[in-house]
Scaffold this motif. Structure first.
Motif, short mmCIF file in Angstrom:
data_model
loop_
_atom_site.label_atom_id
_atom_site.label_comp_id
_atom_site.label_asym_id
_atom_site.label_seq_id
_atom_site.Cartn_x
_atom_site.Cartn_y
_atom_site.Cartn_z
N LEU A 167 31.53 68.80 24.01
CA LEU A 167 32.27 69.05 25.27
C LEU A 167 33.87 69.09 24.74
CD1 LEU A 167 30.70 65.99 26.95
CD2 LEU A 167 30.47 68.39 27.52
N SER A 168 34.59 69.44 25.78
CA SER A 168 35.91 69.44 25.59
C SER A 168 36.49 68.02 25.87
CB SER A 168 36.99 70.67 26.38
OG SER A 168 36.57 70.15 27.85
N LEU A 169 37.52 67.60 25.50
CA LEU A 169 38.29 66.38 25.77
C LEU A 169 38.42 66.10 27.70
CD1 LEU A 169 39.29 63.32 25.28
CD2 LEU A 169 41.44 64.51 24.82
N ALA A 170 38.88 67.16 28.12
CA ALA A 170 38.95 67.39 29.73
C ALA A 170 37.67 67.20 30.10
CB ALA A 170 39.84 68.86 29.74
N THR A 171 36.65 67.67 29.65
CA THR A 171 35.44 67.70 30.42
C THR A 171 34.95 66.29 30.34
OG1 THR A 171 34.91 70.02 29.89
CG2 THR A 171 33.26 68.54 30.57
N ALA A 172 35.29 65.52 29.11
CA ALA A 172 34.55 64.30 28.94
C ALA A 172 35.28 63.38 29.74
CB ALA A 172 34.84 63.94 27.56
N LEU A 173 36.54 63.51 29.94
CA LEU A 173 37.16 62.63 30.66
C LEU A 173 37.04 62.74 32.25
CD1 LEU A 173 40.99 62.65 29.22
CD2 LEU A 173 39.03 61.26 28.83
N SER A 174 36.50 64.21 32.79
CA SER A 174 36.42 64.21 34.12
C SER A 174 35.08 63.82 34.33
CB SER A 174 36.39 65.77 34.25
OG SER A 174 36.10 66.24 35.60
N GLU B 141 47.21 75.63 24.70
CA GLU B 141 45.99 75.75 25.45
C GLU B 141 45.38 74.48 25.53
OE1 GLU B 141 45.47 78.35 27.57
OE2 GLU B 141 47.05 79.06 26.85
N PHE B 142 45.11 73.92 24.63
CA PHE B 142 44.53 72.34 24.52
C PHE B 142 45.33 71.38 25.67
CE2 PHE B 142 45.26 68.49 22.64
CZ PHE B 142 43.66 67.52 23.07
N LEU B 143 46.70 71.47 25.62
CA LEU B 143 47.36 70.75 26.70
C LEU B 143 47.25 71.26 28.09
CD1 LEU B 143 50.94 70.56 24.52
CD2 LEU B 143 49.16 68.80 24.71
N ARG B 144 47.43 72.51 28.25
CA ARG B 144 46.88 72.92 29.40
C ARG B 144 45.93 72.60 30.03
NH1 ARG B 144 49.21 78.57 28.23
NH2 ARG B 144 51.07 78.97 29.01
N GLY B 145 44.61 72.73 29.06
CA GLY B 145 43.25 72.36 29.68
C GLY B 145 43.25 70.79 30.08
N GLY C 147 44.24 71.02 34.26
CA GLY C 147 42.95 71.42 34.65
C GLY C 147 42.75 70.84 36.03
N SER C 148 41.79 71.23 36.76
CA SER C 148 41.38 70.99 38.12
C SER C 148 41.20 69.45 38.20
CB SER C 148 40.33 71.83 38.62
OG SER C 148 39.25 71.65 38.11
N GLY C 149 40.65 68.93 37.32
CA GLY C 149 40.24 67.36 37.45
C GLY C 149 41.47 66.49 36.65
N ALA C 150 42.34 66.91 36.26
CA ALA C 150 43.52 66.20 35.53
C ALA C 150 44.07 65.26 36.55
CB ALA C 150 44.50 67.10 34.96
N LYS C 151 44.34 65.69 37.52
CA LYS C 151 45.02 64.71 38.69
C LYS C 151 44.17 63.57 38.97
CE LYS C 151 44.00 67.28 43.07
NZ LYS C 151 43.12 68.17 42.20
N ARG D 238 58.78 76.25 26.75
CA ARG D 238 58.76 77.23 28.09
C ARG D 238 58.27 78.68 27.32
NH1 ARG D 238 61.01 74.73 32.13
NH2 ARG D 238 62.14 72.77 31.65
N MET D 239 57.42 79.27 28.11
CA MET D 239 56.99 80.74 28.03
C MET D 239 57.18 81.48 29.27
SD MET D 239 53.40 79.46 26.20
CE MET D 239 53.08 81.07 25.28
N LYS D 240 57.77 82.74 29.09
CA LYS D 240 57.98 83.63 30.24
C LYS D 240 58.82 82.86 31.30
CE LYS D 240 53.96 86.47 29.31
NZ LYS D 240 52.63 86.79 29.73
N GLY D 241 59.82 82.08 30.88
CA GLY D 241 60.69 81.52 31.91
C GLY D 241 60.23 80.11 32.43
N GLN D 242 58.72 79.81 32.22
CA GLN D 242 58.32 78.89 32.91
C GLN D 242 57.76 77.99 31.88
OE1 GLN D 242 56.72 78.42 36.37
NE2 GLN D 242 58.31 79.82 37.11
N SER D 243 57.68 76.49 32.35
CA SER D 243 57.24 75.28 31.42
C SER D 243 55.64 75.67 30.94
CB SER D 243 57.20 74.10 31.81
OG SER D 243 56.42 73.03 31.21
N ALA D 244 55.35 75.65 29.72
CA ALA D 244 54.09 76.06 29.43
C ALA D 244 53.11 75.21 30.12
CB ALA D 244 53.91 75.97 27.85
N ILE D 245 53.57 73.71 30.46
CA ILE D 245 52.57 72.95 31.43
C ILE D 245 53.58 72.53 32.68
CG2 ILE D 245 51.02 71.06 31.27
CD1 ILE D 245 51.52 71.22 28.16
N ASN D 246 53.65 73.30 33.43
CA ASN D 246 54.70 72.96 34.58
C ASN D 246 54.64 72.07 35.58
OD1 ASN D 246 52.89 74.32 36.05
ND2 ASN D 246 53.78 76.28 36.25
N ASN D 247 53.33 70.98 35.27
CA ASN D 247 53.24 70.18 36.33
C ASN D 247 54.07 68.65 35.66
OD1 ASN D 247 51.38 70.11 34.27
ND2 ASN D 247 49.82 68.83 35.53
#
Length: 530
Positions: free
Chosen positions: A135-142, A178-182, A186-190, A206-215
């Motif tokens: 599993l990914s860490l995000a999936t396990a936590l979810s 991508e690990f940080l983004r996931g 991800g949809s369940g992070a909040k 920042r990538m393309k003028g925006q934060s790589a994880i803009n939340n």
């Protein structure tokens, strides 16, 4: 307790018993009061400004499986209902990203997968009935949250290590983003995250003028917001330590004061503690290894960068536009982005009110001076050689050499300063005489003495009592002899009540018509009390 999951409170408990401990636990109250949409936090600050201690404190407070009540009871944190109710109630994941990337390298494993596998192994022990397979860490936590309702506190120390140290296009670096983004976007992070706290040197990449994880909400040396009181040591905290250990607070200020956070003075904790512990003042914050960081940045070929750095080293401030920096140590398009990065790294300080950057204190001056003395061939090193020659010429009262070298500094290094009046000439002189800082305090401009204000005064450091005081009066389109006459008529030397011995009177004029500098130097002997 595991290595990553709920590692307990022992590290912070040990730290809280050290003799130089400064209590920053009120930060916990601020974090607990954050709204649900503010629970993703990236708090950046320079090296040795207490990042890891803060991470240990948070781990001690949130980790399940331990009882931290006796640890926090005598500390400053407000023990309100929310504080007591939340203590040791959350599964807490702590990862030192730098440590784990290095560890993965030693066993030749892909670091992002290595980190996830280690954490998931501990989650599997705790929730064996829920976690199985790959599993990914995000999936396990979810999955855990959906089954139990448990939320997680996630703390990443040195979060930006891959951003700073790996090549911009390296696969490991891109996979890390991508690990940080996931994990955090991800949809369940909040739902499964109670609090995410990333701490490092740089703000969010920042990538393309925006934060790589803009939340994520960013708290930086430029915009510290309501976490500003917990960055480094405040002046009151430093004064308290100095009183406790009988250390000269004024010398402490001279060496380490200068950072400004929300209008308040901030000190580097490492430097303060080392100065107290060693009963000495000096450059503790960094060592020669950091010269690579400086050289790589300040020698970039951007218009005005060299001049801006030299001006700041001379004690002047420069306006900087801090917007648009990519925060990745690789992508720069102008001098302002380089200077902004150096602010985040701690080499420059930032005044939010005036939007100006400056060198904060004598310790950082020493860092740059040591760099310029140990390197050779770059712009700053060549400039320092000229400045040292100017100092030698002034102290030996060589008027012609002083005038010629000041002219060279203006022509070769800071031609961007346009002469319009005496004030612009002052900027040139303070820049030209940077090397005075080895033996003197920062130049005092408009120094009140006698019947007026001297343009520039250099007062020797306590460790250099035999150096003469230097009083400089500057003229524009007049005559250097007139400047010396003004010094005498207005009794500038006599008014220096705390200084006796030799005072050098330096008059400098710039002739707009000939575009030449002229210098006159005289020695004045002042008796004690005279």
């Amino acid at each position: 307790m595991g290595r990553f999951l709920n590692i307990g409170n022992q590290k912070y408990a040990d730290f809280s018993r050290t003799k130089y401990f400064v209590d920053k636990t009120e930060l916990l109250n601020v974090l607990l009061e954050k709204d649900a949409d503010e629970k993703m936090i990236c708090c950046s600050r320079p090296r040795r400004f207490g990042k890891s201690v803060t991470a240990d404190m948070m781990t001690a407070y949130f980790s399940r499986g331990v009882d931290s009540r006796s640890l926090f009871e005598p500390l400053k944190c407000t023990k309100n209902e929310l504080f007591v109710k939340s203590m040791n109630q959350y599964n807490t994941i702590f990862v030192d990203i730098q440590e784990q990337f290095v560890a993965a390298g030693t066993v030749k494993e892909e670091p992002n997968q290595y980190i996830q596998n280690n954490i998931i192994d501990e989650l599997r022990e705790e929730y064996s009935e829920l976690i199985s397979g790959q599993l990914s860490l995000a999936t396990a936590l979810s999955i855990i949250h959906a089954a139990t309702g448990n939320q997680f506190v996630i703390i990443f120390d040195e979060w930006d290590y891959p951003i700073r140290e790996l090549d911009k296009d390296s696969k490991e670096r891109l996979d890390y983003i991508e690990f940080l983004r996931g994990l955090f976007k991800g949809s369940g992070a909040k739902d499964y995250i109670r609090l995410a706290y990333l701490t490092g040197i740089l703000p969010m990449v920042r990538m393309k003028g925006q934060s790589a994880i803009n939340n994520f909400h960013e708290y930086t040396m430029i915009r510290p917001k309501d976490l500003g009181d917990f960055v480094g040591f405040t002046e009151d905290e430093v004064a308290g330590l100095c009183e406790k250990f009988h250390v000269d607070f004024q010398q402490m200020k001279a060496w380490y004061n200068g950072y400004s956070i929300n209008g308040r003075a901030v000190y580097n904790p490492l430097s303060v503690v080392r100065a107290i512990a060693e009963d000495d003042f000096g450059q503790f914050w960094t060592d020669t290894g950091t010269y690579e960081d400086i050289g790589e940045l300040i020698n970039r070929n951007f218009d005005g960068l060299r001049e801006a750095v030299i001006e700041m080293l001379s004690g002047n401030r420069i306006h900087v536009n801090t917007a648009g920096c990519k925060n990745d140590m690789h992508t720069f398009i102008n001098k302002d982005q380089v200077i902004t990065t150096l602010i985040h790294l701690g080499y420059f300080a930032y005044d939010k009110t005036t939007q100006e950057a400056y060198v904060p204190n004598k310790e950082i001056q020493e860092v740059f001076y040591n760099y310029m003395e140990n390197e050779s061939g770059d712009n700053l090193s060549r400039f320092m050689e000229v400045s040292e020659s100017i100092v030698e010429a002034v102290l030996s009262m060589d008027e012609d050499t002083t005038a010629r070298l000041v002219q060279q500094v203006h022509s070769d290094f800071i031609s961007s300063i346009e002469y319009n009046d005496e004030n612009s000439l002052v900027c040139t002189i303070t820049v030209a005489m940077i090397a005075f800082f080895r033996y003197y305090h920062r130049p005092i401009r408009e120094f009140p003495c006698g019947k007026g204000f001297a343009d520039i005064v250099y007062l020797p450091l306590a460790k250099c009592p035999n150096r003469p005081v230097v009083v400089a009066e500057l003229k524009w389109n007049q005559d250097a002899r007139t400047a010396i006459t003004q010094i005498k008529e207005r009794a500038y030397p006599e008014s220096l009540q705390d200084y006796s011995g030799e005072i050098l009177l330096v008059g400098i004029n710039y002739d707009k018509k000939t575009k030449k500098h002229q210098c006159v130097i005289e020695s004045y002997q002042k008796e004690y009390g005279g």
